[in-house]
Design an enzyme around this catalytic site. Sequence first.
Site, short mmCIF file in Angstrom:
data_model
loop_
_atom_site.label_atom_id
_atom_site.label_comp_id
_atom_site.label_asym_id
_atom_site.label_seq_id
_atom_site.Cartn_x
_atom_site.Cartn_y
_atom_site.Cartn_z
N HIS A 241 -22.38 23.87 -51.25
CA HIS A 241 -23.30 22.82 -50.80
C HIS A 241 -23.36 22.76 -49.27
O HIS A 241 -24.42 22.48 -48.70
CB HIS A 241 -22.87 21.44 -51.32
CG HIS A 241 -23.36 21.13 -52.68
ND1 HIS A 241 -24.70 21.07 -53.01
CD2 HIS A 241 -22.69 20.83 -53.82
CE1 HIS A 241 -24.83 20.77 -54.28
NE2 HIS A 241 -23.63 20.62 -54.80
N HIS B 103 -17.75 25.35 -55.42
CA HIS B 103 -19.05 24.71 -55.68
C HIS B 103 -19.43 23.79 -54.52
O HIS B 103 -20.55 23.85 -54.01
CB HIS B 103 -18.95 23.92 -56.99
CG HIS B 103 -20.17 23.13 -57.34
ND1 HIS B 103 -21.02 23.50 -58.36
CD2 HIS B 103 -20.69 21.99 -56.82
CE1 HIS B 103 -22.01 22.62 -58.44
NE2 HIS B 103 -21.83 21.69 -57.52
N GLU B 104 -18.48 22.94 -54.09
CA GLU B 104 -18.77 22.00 -53.00
C GLU B 104 -18.94 22.73 -51.67
O GLU B 104 -19.80 22.36 -50.86
CB GLU B 104 -17.68 20.93 -52.91
CG GLU B 104 -17.51 20.09 -54.16
CD GLU B 104 -18.78 19.43 -54.68
OE1 GLU B 104 -19.73 19.19 -53.90
OE2 GLU B 104 -18.85 19.18 -55.89
#
Length: 189
Positions: free
Chosen positions: A147, A143-144
């Site tokens: 980003h 998820h990170e």
Amino acid sequence: MAELPKIAQIGAYILRTKAKSVIKIEDKDILSLIDSLIATAIASKGVGIAAPQISQPYRLFIISSHPSDRYPHAPTMSPTAMINPRILNHSQETVKDWEGCLSVPNVRGLVPRYRQIEVEYTTQVGEIKQEVFTDFIARIFQHELDHLDGILFVDRIENEADLYTEAEYQEIITDVRAKVRGQRSEVRD
């Protein structure tokens, strides 16, 4: 303590921009950024946060896993800075599970992610680490990392029916918790 940075919200240009590599890890601005990310993750009760989420265009994020109302079964992992992270290898198995994002408030979704990943990143003291993460920690890492490439979890949703409001999500996990408690009491009886 200094004021915490604002968290960029969906629609902000920086959240759709590919972050740049960190060249000088020992730079005082990078070390200060790490401190800001950790403080922001803790204050917002997040399990991870990436530099672009506080409008900083660097390939850097924090994983800070802990059980919470949003993720009651999350494992505990002390806030860990991961600089210039990358996935070296991954399992073929994917698992669809819950995600939310500090930059996409009041939305939850069921997102497919690799169950196991082998990763490499640099620590804030300049050490290059390779680790294998599974399940929830692997999910946070992916998820990170998204980003850092301008991708939000809502971009990974396979079906619109997998998107929920925060209120719907809370209702679902409250029902699941109640069922688990009921099963435990049946076992004891």
